[in-house]
Design a protein around this motif. Structure first.
Motif, PDB file in Angstrom:
ATOM      1  N   UNK A   1     -11.243  -7.840 -18.504  1.00 13.06           N
ATOM      2  CA  UNK A   1     -11.810  -7.757 -19.856  1.00 13.06           C
ATOM      3  C   UNK A   1     -11.607  -8.542 -21.028  1.00 13.06           C
ATOM      4  N   UNK A   2     -10.042  -9.614 -20.469  1.00 20.06           N
ATOM      5  CA  UNK A   2      -9.426 -10.437 -21.231  1.00 20.06           C
ATOM      6  C   UNK A   2      -8.738 -11.595 -20.183  1.00 20.06           C
ATOM      7  N   UNK A   3      -7.900 -12.505 -20.654  1.00 23.69           N
ATOM      8  CA  UNK A   3      -8.267 -13.846 -20.003  1.00 23.69           C
ATOM      9  C   UNK A   3      -6.308 -13.989 -20.590  1.00 23.69           C
ATOM     10  N   UNK A   4      -6.337 -14.214 -21.757  1.00 22.33           N
ATOM     11  CA  UNK A   4      -4.065 -14.341 -21.697  1.00 22.33           C
ATOM     12  C   UNK A   4      -3.792 -13.066 -21.955  1.00 22.33           C
ATOM     13  N   UNK A   5      -3.855 -12.171 -22.335  1.00 23.14           N
ATOM     14  CA  UNK A   5      -3.061 -11.343 -23.037  1.00 23.14           C
ATOM     15  C   UNK A   5      -2.476 -10.769 -22.127  1.00 23.14           C
ATOM     16  N   UNK A   6      -0.704 -10.004 -22.235  1.00 23.14           N
ATOM     17  CA  UNK A   6      -0.774  -9.157 -21.097  1.00 23.14           C
ATOM     18  C   UNK A   6      -0.973  -7.980 -21.285  1.00 23.14           C
ATOM     19  N   UNK A   7      -0.920  -7.072 -20.165  1.00 27.19           N
ATOM     20  CA  UNK A   7      -0.943  -5.180 -20.393  1.00 27.19           C
ATOM     21  C   UNK A   7       0.078  -4.789 -19.607  1.00 27.19           C
ATOM     22  N   UNK A   8       0.873  -3.650 -20.386  1.00 26.71           N
ATOM     23  CA  UNK A   8       1.856  -2.877 -19.689  1.00 26.71           C
ATOM     24  C   UNK A   8       1.596  -1.698 -20.478  1.00 26.71           C
ATOM     25  N   UNK A   9       2.263  -0.896 -19.657  1.00 27.44           N
ATOM     26  CA  UNK A   9       2.604   0.520 -20.006  1.00 27.44           C
ATOM     27  C   UNK A   9       3.961   0.827 -20.473  1.00 27.44           C
ATOM     28  N   UNK A  10       3.758   1.871 -21.306  1.00 25.71           N
ATOM     29  CA  UNK A  10       4.738   2.235 -22.360  1.00 25.71           C
ATOM     30  C   UNK A  10       4.567   3.855 -22.552  1.00 25.71           C
ATOM     31  N   UNK A  11       5.757   4.827 -21.958  1.00 22.73           N
ATOM     32  CA  UNK A  11       6.434   3.814 -20.740  1.00 22.73           C
ATOM     33  C   UNK A  11       5.515   5.416 -19.645  1.00 22.73           C
ATOM     34  N   UNK A  12       5.367   3.966 -18.298  1.00 23.02           N
ATOM     35  CA  UNK A  12       4.764   5.505 -17.046  1.00 23.02           C
ATOM     36  C   UNK A  12       5.670   6.565 -16.555  1.00 23.02           C
ATOM     37  N   UNK A  13       5.856   7.211 -15.940  1.00 18.93           N
ATOM     38  CA  UNK A  13       6.246   8.979 -16.001  1.00 18.93           C
ATOM     39  C   UNK A  13       6.198   8.168 -14.258  1.00 18.93           C
ATOM     40  N   UNK A  14       6.949   7.606 -14.374  1.00 16.18           N
ATOM     41  CA  UNK A  14       7.087   7.210 -12.658  1.00 16.18           C
ATOM     42  C   UNK A  14       7.097   8.176 -11.441  1.00 16.18           C
ATOM     43  N   UNK A  15       8.428   9.232 -11.890  1.00 18.20           N
ATOM     44  CA  UNK A  15       8.875  10.341 -11.116  1.00 18.20           C
ATOM     45  C   UNK A  15       7.128  10.955 -11.234  1.00 18.20           C
ATOM     46  N   UNK A  16       6.277  11.427 -11.131  1.00 17.30           N
ATOM     47  CA  UNK A  16       5.124  11.627 -11.487  1.00 17.30           C
ATOM     48  C   UNK A  16       4.426  11.699 -10.856  1.00 17.30           C
ATOM     49  N   UNK A  17       5.008  10.325  -9.655  1.00 17.53           N
ATOM     50  CA  UNK A  17       4.023   9.556  -9.003  1.00 17.53           C
ATOM     51  C   UNK A  17       3.876   9.030  -7.228  1.00 17.53           C
ATOM     52  N   UNK A  18       3.470   8.997  -6.822  1.00 16.82           N
ATOM     53  CA  UNK A  18       3.831   8.793  -4.428  1.00 16.82           C
ATOM     54  C   UNK A  18       4.042   7.562  -4.758  1.00 16.82           C
ATOM     55  N   UNK A  19       5.494   7.271  -4.862  1.00 20.09           N
ATOM     56  CA  UNK A  19       6.220   5.497  -4.536  1.00 20.09           C
ATOM     57  C   UNK A  19       5.303   4.619  -4.194  1.00 20.09           C
ATOM     58  N   UNK A  20       4.702   5.059  -2.751  1.00 21.60           N
ATOM     59  CA  UNK A  20       4.490   4.184  -1.904  1.00 21.60           C
ATOM     60  C   UNK A  20       2.585   3.514  -2.403  1.00 21.60           C
ATOM     61  N   UNK A  21       1.974   4.910  -3.612  1.00 18.34           N
ATOM     62  CA  UNK A  21       1.103   4.587  -4.080  1.00 18.34           C
ATOM     63  C   UNK A  21       1.044   4.093  -5.082  1.00 18.34           C
ATOM     64  N   UNK A  22       2.484   3.911  -6.043  1.00 19.45           N
ATOM     65  CA  UNK A  22       2.895   3.383  -7.060  1.00 19.45           C
ATOM     66  C   UNK A  22       3.280   2.099  -6.857  1.00 19.45           C
TER      67      UNK A  22
END
Length: 283
Positions: A53-74
């Motif tokens: 929905x945007x063209x300029x602004x960056x998007x970021x996670x603050x912060x993603x809890x990586x150990x909850x995620x499957x690494x390959x899928x992430x």
């Protein structure tokens, strides 16, 4: 001076309005927190919608809890979001420490740091186009940014600073005043240099804000207090909520003065008119 907005999570239907207004304004990034056992939108799905929905602004996670995620899928999700956004995605990453999140995910909260360390090598391998592992070939798509999206680490323990130096592009710190953040920034820079990294780490500071009528401030205090209740220090965190133009402006100036490349103004109330109010007071 780069100033981003941390998005409120209590009314996901408002987030497209937030994103479009921020994209049309002076803001550099949109940040979104991650929790599992909490009433918040899933960050990678949501940021993908906002990036579209945007063209300029960056998007970021603050912060993603990586150990909850499957690494390959992430790895695949992050590369896809980076590619589709044209390189506008930053993966803010960390371990957090809320036990209920780990219980719900079937993960061990006590091994979260070790799990994250093992994930980082695999993420970088996947983003470089190498085979993921024994019997598993490369995981696509290739990210827009060679080597993967920008990675920032959040937290204040020494292990976090070491991860920045070894695996990351920078550091994201929230909840501390400029005098304490100055110490953290210098530690990150020192470890970066000891690791023989070229250039310098990107340094991002996050501060909690609410700007508007009393109802906006009250909503922000309620949402922020609920989020930090598990720490037993919610009142202390609420003491750091900035609610006046002067205090917000002074904080942005102070964080910039200690070397912050970006200051994220985390907004806990859902009123999108805060975007215009904040834009009007930026230094």
């Amino acid at each position: 001076m780069n100033v981003g907005l941390g998005l409120p999570v209590n009314d996901p239907a408002q987030l497209l309005t937030w994103a479009r207004r921020a994209d049309a304004g002076p803001f550099s990034a949109l940040g979104l927190l991650d929790r599992l056992v909490y009433d918040n939108p899933e960050p990678l799905v949501t940021l993908a919608v906002l990036a579209g929905a945007t063209s300029r602004v960056r998007v970021q996670t603050e912060v993603l809890i990586a150990p909850l995620h499957n690494t390959a899928v992430l790895a695949k999700q992050a590369a896809t979001l980076d590619r589709l956004s044209g390189g506008r995605f930053t993966l803010g990453i960390g371990t957090a420490g809320r036990e209920d999140d780990y219980l719900a995910a079937g993960a061990d909260v006590h091994r979260r740091g070790r799990r994250l360390d093992s994930q980082l090598a695999l993420l970088r391998r996947a983003w470089s186009g190498e085979p993921y592992g024994d019997g598993a070939g490369p995981i696509g798509p290739a990210p827009a940014r060679p080597g993967g999206p920008e990675v920032l680490f959040g937290g204040f323990v020494p292990a976090v600073f070491e991860r920045v130096a070894r695996w990351g592009d920078g550091f994201l710190g929230g909840g501390l005043g400029p005098e304490w953040m100055d110490t953290a920034f210098r530690d990150v820079e020192h470890r970066w240099a000891l690791a023989g990294r070229e250039g310098r780490p990107r340094l991002v500071a996050q501060v909690n804000v609410a700007l508007g009528p009393d109802a906006v401030v009250a909503e922000a205090r309620k949402e922020m207090g609920g989020y930090y209740a598990f720490t037993g220090r919610a009142e202390h965190m609420l003491d750091g909520l900035l609610t006046t133009p002067a205090r917000i402006r002074d904080a942005v100036t102070a964080f910039t003065g200690i070397g912050a490349d970006e200051v994220m103004l985390y907004c806990w109330a859902s009123d999108p008119d805060q975007i215009h109010r904040l834009a009007d007071i930026l230094p």
